[in-house]
Scaffold this motif. Structure first.
Motif, mmCIF file in Angstrom:
data_model
loop_
_atom_site.group_PDB
_atom_site.id
_atom_site.type_symbol
_atom_site.label_atom_id
_atom_site.label_comp_id
_atom_site.label_asym_id
_atom_site.label_seq_id
_atom_site.Cartn_x
_atom_site.Cartn_y
_atom_site.Cartn_z
ATOM 1 N N SER A 286 31.314 41.712 35.258
ATOM 2 C CA SER A 286 30.344 41.014 35.903
ATOM 3 C C SER A 286 31.307 39.868 36.638
ATOM 4 O O SER A 286 30.596 38.444 36.231
ATOM 5 C CB SER A 286 29.185 40.387 35.181
ATOM 6 O OG SER A 286 28.489 41.518 34.518
ATOM 7 N N TYR B 135 30.796 38.433 39.343
ATOM 8 C CA TYR B 135 29.653 37.740 40.248
ATOM 9 C C TYR B 135 29.077 36.482 39.429
ATOM 10 O O TYR B 135 28.507 35.731 40.060
ATOM 11 C CB TYR B 135 28.757 38.658 40.860
ATOM 12 C CG TYR B 135 27.935 39.495 39.789
ATOM 13 C CD1 TYR B 135 26.884 39.027 39.282
ATOM 14 C CD2 TYR B 135 28.280 40.788 39.288
ATOM 15 C CE1 TYR B 135 26.314 39.770 38.145
ATOM 16 C CE2 TYR B 135 27.874 41.389 38.249
ATOM 17 C CZ TYR B 135 26.720 40.931 37.789
ATOM 18 O OH TYR B 135 26.034 41.595 36.825
ATOM 19 N N LEU C 58 21.119 41.427 39.851
ATOM 20 C CA LEU C 58 22.480 40.740 40.165
ATOM 21 C C LEU C 58 22.383 39.274 40.754
ATOM 22 O O LEU C 58 23.134 38.479 40.271
ATOM 23 C CB LEU C 58 23.505 41.592 40.510
ATOM 24 C CG LEU C 58 23.891 42.951 40.120
ATOM 25 C CD1 LEU C 58 24.918 43.654 40.890
ATOM 26 C CD2 LEU C 58 24.318 43.039 38.793
ATOM 27 N N LEU D 264 26.214 43.176 34.223
ATOM 28 C CA LEU D 264 26.290 44.391 34.814
ATOM 29 C C LEU D 264 25.279 45.514 34.081
ATOM 30 O O LEU D 264 24.603 46.227 34.538
ATOM 31 C CB LEU D 264 27.611 44.769 35.415
ATOM 32 C CG LEU D 264 27.293 46.144 36.124
ATOM 33 C CD1 LEU D 264 26.639 45.797 37.584
ATOM 34 C CD2 LEU D 264 28.774 46.717 36.574
ATOM 35 N N TYR E 7 33.073 48.357 44.541
ATOM 36 C CA TYR E 7 32.966 46.859 43.946
ATOM 37 C C TYR E 7 31.704 46.299 43.175
ATOM 38 O O TYR E 7 31.573 45.530 42.766
ATOM 39 C CB TYR E 7 32.034 46.489 45.652
ATOM 40 C CG TYR E 7 33.177 46.745 46.600
ATOM 41 C CD1 TYR E 7 34.167 45.961 47.178
ATOM 42 C CD2 TYR E 7 32.877 47.952 47.487
ATOM 43 C CE1 TYR E 7 34.983 46.579 48.169
ATOM 44 C CE2 TYR E 7 33.752 48.360 48.652
ATOM 45 C CZ TYR E 7 34.487 47.490 48.953
ATOM 46 O OH TYR E 7 35.476 47.939 50.099
ATOM 47 N N LEU E 8 31.302 47.443 42.604
ATOM 48 C CA LEU E 8 29.919 47.246 41.683
ATOM 49 C C LEU E 8 30.612 46.216 40.386
ATOM 50 O O LEU E 8 31.407 46.411 39.572
ATOM 51 C CB LEU E 8 29.772 48.397 40.936
ATOM 52 C CG LEU E 8 28.091 48.221 40.507
ATOM 53 C CD1 LEU E 8 27.280 47.708 41.476
ATOM 54 C CD2 LEU E 8 27.487 49.651 39.870
ATOM 55 N N GLY E 9 30.082 44.967 40.403
ATOM 56 C CA GLY E 9 30.430 44.018 39.418
ATOM 57 C C GLY E 9 31.735 43.200 39.684
ATOM 58 O O GLY E 9 32.060 42.303 38.986
ATOM 59 N N THR F 19 33.097 41.717 42.385
ATOM 60 C CA THR F 19 33.233 40.813 43.311
ATOM 61 C C THR F 19 32.415 39.472 43.336
ATOM 62 O O THR F 19 31.376 39.830 42.151
ATOM 63 C CB THR F 19 33.248 41.243 44.783
ATOM 64 O OG1 THR F 19 32.084 41.847 45.128
ATOM 65 C CG2 THR F 19 34.208 42.209 45.180
ATOM 66 N N GLN G 218 28.878 36.977 44.019
ATOM 67 C CA GLN G 218 27.615 37.285 44.211
ATOM 68 C C GLN G 218 27.282 37.762 45.462
ATOM 69 O O GLN G 218 26.482 38.776 45.968
ATOM 70 C CB GLN G 218 26.774 36.134 43.649
ATOM 71 C CG GLN G 218 25.380 36.771 43.168
ATOM 72 C CD GLN G 218 24.639 35.377 42.692
ATOM 73 O OE1 GLN G 218 24.563 34.406 43.107
ATOM 74 N NE2 GLN G 218 24.063 35.693 41.496
ATOM 75 N N ASP H 146 29.138 38.910 47.780
ATOM 76 C CA ASP H 146 29.780 40.124 48.249
ATOM 77 C C ASP H 146 28.836 41.394 47.411
ATOM 78 O O ASP H 146 28.689 42.300 47.927
ATOM 79 C CB ASP H 146 31.196 40.158 47.580
ATOM 80 C CG ASP H 146 32.019 41.165 48.557
ATOM 81 O OD1 ASP H 146 31.992 41.025 49.830
ATOM 82 O OD2 ASP H 146 32.643 41.949 47.849
ATOM 83 N N GLN H 147 28.686 41.000 46.147
ATOM 84 C CA GLN H 147 27.865 42.089 45.660
ATOM 85 C C GLN H 147 26.476 42.515 46.537
ATOM 86 O O GLN H 147 26.117 43.579 46.574
ATOM 87 C CB GLN H 147 27.305 41.473 44.093
ATOM 88 C CG GLN H 147 28.459 41.613 43.218
ATOM 89 C CD GLN H 147 28.994 42.936 42.793
ATOM 90 O OE1 GLN H 147 28.416 43.692 42.264
ATOM 91 N NE2 GLN H 147 30.354 43.038 43.183
ATOM 92 N N HIS I 170 27.519 44.482 49.498
ATOM 93 C CA HIS I 170 27.469 45.881 49.241
ATOM 94 C C HIS I 170 26.137 46.630 48.891
ATOM 95 O O HIS I 170 25.880 47.730 49.271
ATOM 96 C CB HIS I 170 28.610 45.918 48.377
ATOM 97 C CG HIS I 170 29.912 45.747 48.779
ATOM 98 N ND1 HIS I 170 30.728 46.369 49.802
ATOM 99 C CD2 HIS I 170 30.895 44.633 48.843
ATOM 100 C CE1 HIS I 170 31.938 45.899 50.186
ATOM 101 N NE2 HIS I 170 31.887 44.790 49.440
#
Lengths: 325, 173
Positions: free
Chosen positions: A93, A95, B48, B55, B119-121, B123, B125, B127-128, B131
């Motif tokens: 995670s 992010y 997210l 995630l 990209y999942l998780g 990059t 926030q 960017d998440q 995508h």
């Protein structure tokens, strides 16, 4: 005076950290001798170099069988494994760690801090991100008691809570000492009533919090502001949590200094730490010198690693002679 | 004898009509599945972005909320992450690929999910969310096409089923 390590919550700090690493790394580190695990302070991962374990009780580079060698031999780490380790430590995670990654560290549950190295991405001349992250320095946090108790007497002499700055170079036990003092002051004891303590834990190292709940023992009368910028946190605490003592880690910005002055003049004692070799060095730092006016901090504690992390070198009463331990 | 002939004719008609409906139903099921994925991606973006959950927790919540194929993929990805040293991208790719024979998505829909997985998780926030939004928009496009195909083909295949049945009956009589 030297601080003594104790086991936190029944699980060894080493195991707490290693359990978060990918199986490929866990396999190697499982072979590290128990004596080294007990005193290990850091696990360092660098590309094309074997894992390094650093600690008072010995250390070295770890080969694929878990044997320690003084110089790097077998078991070089692939950058992909370091990246996978970072992802895993972040619980996949990224992010959630934007600001921490930008500042080059992240904190794991339990207060273990991971320093990051890699390529910096600049935006308008300032560090915007680290991408890719290629080096990890995992610092193993340990609970410490004993020395904090002894130090407590001089910080509360005359029944007054003295605002105190703890200084030392990195890895000398500042955070651990702050945590220990926060716990003791919060709990109270013979001749020392328990006080309301607010811990402003910008980097989540003091409390090692998970979802805002401290995983480390900070004492029964302690409130935690986790992940909160120090300057804002201090003012929030004064306004809403009516503390007797505010505890915070690693001062260094002008805003921190202003907030500490606000607290002290509002009748709230402050216990904080900063990077410096000793009090004189701290006073020479432009960002800290205003705090040496004799009214903000009235005690400065200097730590070193001379007899292990947390060795108290001096307790200085500002404007008075230092009393060495 | 006549009774048997009539019975045979009725069974043939019922069988071919059912076959037509079944073939047409695959289009309806694809539309439903894409709709579910669209909801799933929207939930994931909320978890997210605003929930700021890790995630694995976000995927579990998404699985709980939408179930079906997206739920299965999310649960499998979480299990893969917990049991091994997969990256999020690898776990997601494996989960989507494993589930693909059991679903009605086209290779294009699957590509949308696999592209998202990279990209999942991994990059920041912003960017998440970008995508996830992109994947959701691609799914909306797919859903529109799927609805059109469903409307056209479902009726066509249903009618073809009946016609085929009638032709078979006529030939046999």
């Amino acid at each position: 005076m030297s601080l003594v390590s104790v086991r936190p919550r029944g699980i060894e700090p080493w195991d707490e950290v290693v359990s978060r690493l990918p199986p490929a790394l866990r396999g190697r580190l499982d072979g590290v001798p128990a004596a080294v695990r007990r005193t290990a302070e850091e696990i360092r991962l660098r590309p094309r170099v074997p894992v390094e374990v650093v600690g008072e009780g010995g250390g070295g580079f770890v080969d694929p069988q878990g044997r320690l060698t003084p110089e790097p031999r077998d078991g070089e780490l692939e950058p992909a494994l370091i990246h996978a380790t970072l992802e895993r430590l972040l619980e996949w995670s990224v992010y959630r760690a934007g600001e921490e990654l930008r500042l080059g560290y992240l904190t794991l549950e339990g207060g273990h801090r991971v320093g990051l190295g890699g390529r910096t991405v600049l935006r308008r001349g300032r560090v915007h991100a680290l991408r890719p992250v290629t080096c990890l320095a995992i610092r193993i946090a340990r609970e410490v008691t004993g020395g904090a108790q002894e130090l407590l007497r001089s910080l509360t002499a005359g029944g007054v809570m003295h605002s105190t700055l703890v200084v030392s170079p990195p890895r000398a036990g500042k955070t651990t000492l702050l945590r220990g003092l926060a716990r003791l002051i919060s709990a109270g004891g013979p001749g020392l009533p328990g006080r309301r303590v607010v811990v402003i834990d910008e980097r989540s190292e003091l409390g090692g919090a998970r979802d805002g709940v401290a995983q480390r023992d900070l004492g029964p009368r302690t409130d935690l502001l986790d992940g909160c910028p120090k300057a804002e946190g201090i003012l929030m605490a004064i306004r809403s949590l009516s503390p007797d003592l505010v505890v915070t880690d690693e001062l260094g910005r002008d805003a921190d200094v202003d907030a500490i002055r606000e607290a002290v003049h509002a009748g709230v004692a402050v216990l904080a730490s900063a990077h410096a070799r000793d009090a004189a060095d701290a006073k020479a730092r432009p960002s800290l010198s205003p705090l040496f006016d004799g009214r903000s901090f009235t005690r400065v504690v200097t730590l070193s690693r001379r007899r292990g992390p947390g060795t108290v070198e001096a307790v200085q009463e500002l404007g008075m002679q230092a009393c060495s331990s | 004898m006549l009774f048997l002939k009539l019975l045979g004719a009725a069974l043939t008609l019922a069988g071919t009509a059912r076959l037509g409906r079944l073939l047409g139903g695959r289009y309806a099921s694809r539309t439903r599945e894409i709709g579910r994925w669209r909801t799933a991606l929207s939930i994931l973006a909320t978890e997210l972005g605003f929930g700021a959950l890790v995630l694995t927790q976000a995927l579990e919540r998404m699985a709980l909320a939408v179930g079906g194929h997206p739920g299965g993929v999310a649960r499998r990805a979480v299990a893969l992450l917990h049991e091994g040293e997969s990256s999020a991208a690898a776990a997601w790719r494996q989960a989507v690929t494993e589930a693909s024979p059991r679903c009605s998505l086209t290779p294009e829909d699957e590509a949308t999910l696999l592209d998202l997985g990279v990209y999942l998780g991994a990059t920041d926030q912003e960017d998440q969310l970008r995508h996830l939004k992109l994947a959701e928009e691609r799914m909306v496009g797919s859903e529109r096409v799927a609805r059109g195909e469903q409307a056209q083909r479902e009726r066509l295949l249903g009618t073809l089923g009946w016609i085929t049945g009638v032709l078979i009956v006529l030939m046999l009589l």
